[in-house]
Design a protein around this motif. Structure first.
Motif, PDB file in Angstrom:
ATOM      1  N   PHE B  86       0.845  -1.199   0.000  1.00  0.00           N
ATOM      2  CA  PHE B  86       0.000   0.000   0.000  1.00  0.00           C
ATOM      3  C   PHE B  86       0.881   1.250   0.000  1.00  0.00           C
ATOM      4  CE2 PHE B  86      -2.393  -3.375   1.885  1.00  0.00           C
ATOM      5  CZ  PHE B  86      -3.682  -3.197   1.405  1.00  0.00           C
ATOM      6  N   ARG B  87       0.303   2.351  -0.466  1.00  0.00           N
ATOM      7  CA  ARG B  87       0.987   3.633  -0.330  1.00  0.00           C
ATOM      8  C   ARG B  87       0.062   4.600   0.404  1.00  0.00           C
ATOM      9  NH1 ARG B  87       1.698   5.800  -5.505  1.00  0.00           N
ATOM     10  NH2 ARG B  87      -0.162   7.031  -5.139  1.00  0.00           N
ATOM     11  N   VAL B  88       0.561   5.154   1.501  1.00  0.00           N
ATOM     12  CA  VAL B  88      -0.222   6.141   2.255  1.00  0.00           C
ATOM     13  C   VAL B  88       0.393   7.515   2.001  1.00  0.00           C
ATOM     14  CG1 VAL B  88       1.144   5.780   4.378  1.00  0.00           C
ATOM     15  CG2 VAL B  88      -1.138   6.787   4.518  1.00  0.00           C
ATOM     16  N   SER B  89      -0.474   8.490   1.698  1.00  0.00           N
ATOM     17  CA  SER B  89       0.002   9.841   1.373  1.00  0.00           C
ATOM     18  C   SER B  89      -0.695  10.867   2.257  1.00  0.00           C
ATOM     19  CB  SER B  89      -0.296  10.182  -0.090  1.00  0.00           C
ATOM     20  OG  SER B  89       0.228   9.206  -0.952  1.00  0.00           O
ATOM     21  N   ASN B  90       0.062  11.814   2.752  1.00  0.00           N
ATOM     22  CA  ASN B  90      -0.518  12.949   3.462  1.00  0.00           C
ATOM     23  C   ASN B  90      -0.792  14.031   2.422  1.00  0.00           C
ATOM     24  OD1 ASN B  90      -1.179  15.180   4.943  1.00  0.00           O
ATOM     25  ND2 ASN B  90       0.598  15.093   6.317  1.00  0.00           N
ATOM     26  N   ILE B  91      -2.050  14.197   2.060  1.00  0.00           N
ATOM     27  CA  ILE B  91      -2.399  15.195   1.052  1.00  0.00           C
ATOM     28  C   ILE B  91      -3.015  16.436   1.705  1.00  0.00           C
ATOM     29  CG2 ILE B  91      -2.588  13.583  -0.865  1.00  0.00           C
ATOM     30  CD1 ILE B  91      -5.577  13.514  -0.469  1.00  0.00           C
ATOM     31  N   GLY B  92      -2.786  16.573   3.005  1.00  0.00           N
ATOM     32  CA  GLY B  92      -3.185  17.796   3.702  1.00  0.00           C
ATOM     33  C   GLY B  92      -2.083  18.832   3.597  1.00  0.00           C
ATOM     34  N   ASN B  93      -2.182  19.880   4.393  1.00  0.00           N
ATOM     35  CA  ASN B  93      -1.181  20.955   4.315  1.00  0.00           C
ATOM     36  C   ASN B  93      -0.397  21.109   5.609  1.00  0.00           C
ATOM     37  OD1 ASN B  93      -3.356  21.948   5.729  1.00  0.00           O
ATOM     38  ND2 ASN B  93      -3.082  24.034   5.021  1.00  0.00           N
TER      39      ASN B  93
END
Lengths: 152, 307
Positions: B86-93
């Motif tokens: 899996f790939r987890v991404s923080n797409i917040g700021n």
């Protein structure tokens, strides 16, 4: 002695007139909210990326004399992008823009950025500063100039 | 209390239209607006400045977790520590810490044992038992991502070939992660707001049991006693199938080691030379072997030169 008193009286009167011609400017930011399908602008204390912020500058002439040639210069805040066509005034005014940090101002059609082959007509998002010129503001009256910008 | 609730609702409405556009300016950034005024009264010039207006950028809590295995991962009954990627991404700021939990689809054909979550410590995209670390949460700065593995043991027993089990990972913001988009948490100097996913996301990958197993046996032979510049390394990869049944479209892929270069026209399949074109691509070799059954054995060979 009489002549000196007359001159002093005139100077005092002019100082009084000057003090009465005090124009203030205050800035406030707003954000649009939609409640029960109705859009409304409310004061914005905080914003998130993508937010559109409406900046309203209110000019109040607290004096009795009419102020003329009121020039408001507002740099678009860092991290914000000006939204095309949103710089307006409540009363008659002339709006120009700068792409060089406020050194020079002109109408959108005459604003260019970049050098050589990359030179192009400036997009609204590339404007750095906005200038409103309001003809006059009578004593005791107020008016507003405003613009909208989007947080990157 | 009512006032606070009113503020939160208002703030939620304010942000809902924007939270799709996370990333961007970092949370906590101050946006400063100042206007200057000059004017005339009679012949006198005046100038003044507005108040300094400061808006603080809020933090959007948003993340994305996506299965990286586009096809079911083939496993064998009784095998241990099989990984789903899996790939987890923080797409917040802003920086966020995500709690990680295992997920299993209840409609799966079989249930795996000893599930756990690992991070791809050496970032090579492959689960390495001795290297990768088991974790329960992960700290990610804005606009960064990490590869995670859902690792588990396959149950023993007679399962039909093709039986599937969907398993995955849920990642939840530890700042809020309410699951409700727009939920705001006061962090003091600014708010944190759950994004369009509510600060939580999950995804599943699929294990598929097979009664056959493809086994690779790789060996290397040097052209000299020790490795020197110019030494030729001859690699031999033997492909065979264990168990019963067949495997379709087997492709052997191997990486050309760092510090070496591929020796032109050395690639072979079953002792027959292959064209480099289509089989050598940058830093790896790729040889389609085709369909295989239990009795099939194929050999891929190629040479590299140490530089």
């Amino acid at each position: 002695m009489k002549k000196l008193l007359t001159v002093s009286a005139i100077a005092l009167a002019m100082m009084t007139m000057t003090a009465q011609a005090e124009v203030t400017i205050s800035s406030q930011s707003y954000q649009k909210v939609v409640k029960k399908k109705k859009a409304k602008w409310v004061k914005a204390a905080k914003v998130v990326p993508g937010s559109v912020v409406r900046y309203i500058n209110t000019l109040k002439n607290k004096g009795k004399e009419t102020a003329q040639n009121l020039v408001v210069v507002n740099a678009v805040p860092e991290h914000m992008e000006y939204i095309n066509g949103t710089a307006v005034c409540q009363s008659k005014c002339n709006v120009t823009y700068s792409v060089d940090g406020g050194k020079t101002f002109d109408k959108p059609k005459k604003l260019f950025v970049g050098k050589g082959k990359k030179r192009h007509r400036a997009k609204a998002s590339e404007y750095t500063t906005i200038m409103w010129v309001v003809d006059k503001l009578k004593g005791g009256k107020k008016t507003v100039v405003e613009y909208k910008a989007r947080l990157q | 209390m009512f006032k606070l609730a009113k503020i939160i609702i208002l703030f939620t409405l304010l942000l809902l239209s924007n939270i799709l556009l996370a990333k961007g300016v970092p949370a906590g950034t101050q946006i400063v607006n100042v206007a200057e005024l000059t004017y005339k009264v009679g012949t006198s010039d005046f100038n003044t400045t507005s108040n300094t207006l400061v808006d603080v950028v809020d933090q959007v809590l948003d993340l994305e977790i996506i299965c990286q295995d586009s096809n079911p991962v083939i496993v064998q009954s009784g095998k241990s520590q099989r990984a789903l990627t899996f790939r987890v991404s923080n797409i917040g700021n802003g920086t966020d810490k995500f709690a990680l939990t295992q997920e299993t689809n209840s409609t799966s054909d079989f249930t795996v044992n000893n599930p756990s979550i690992y991070i791809d410590t050496n970032a090579n995209g492959v689960f390495d038992t001795a290297v990768d670390q088991q974790i329960n949460d992960i700290n990610l700065t804005a606009d960064t991502n990490a590869t995670l593995f859902f690792v588990s043991d396959m149950p023993s027993g007679n399962f039909a070939s093709g039986s599937q089990s969907a398993n995955g990972i849920e990642a939840r913001s530890t700042i809020s992660g309410s699951g409700i988009p727009g939920t705001a948490i006061d962090l003091g100097s600014y708010f944190a707001v759950d994004g369009i996913r509510g600060g939580v996301d999950s995804d599943l990958c699929v294990y598929e049991l097979s009664t056959v197993n493809v086994v690779l046996d790789k060996s290397a032979t040097l052209s000299s006693d020790k490795l020197f510049t110019g030494t030729i390394i001859h690699y031999k990869i033997e492909v065979k199938v264990e168990g019963s049944g067949s495997v379709d479209n087997v492709v052997v892929k191997d990486t050309i080691p760092t510090g070496t270069s591929y020796v032109t026209n050395s690639i072979k399949l079953d002792s027959v030379s292959l064209s480099d074109n289509g089989h050598i691509s940058g830093t790896f070799i790729m040889v389609p072997v085709g369909n295989m059954t239990q009795s099939d054995v194929h050999t891929v060979e190629f040479d590299v030169k140490v530089y």
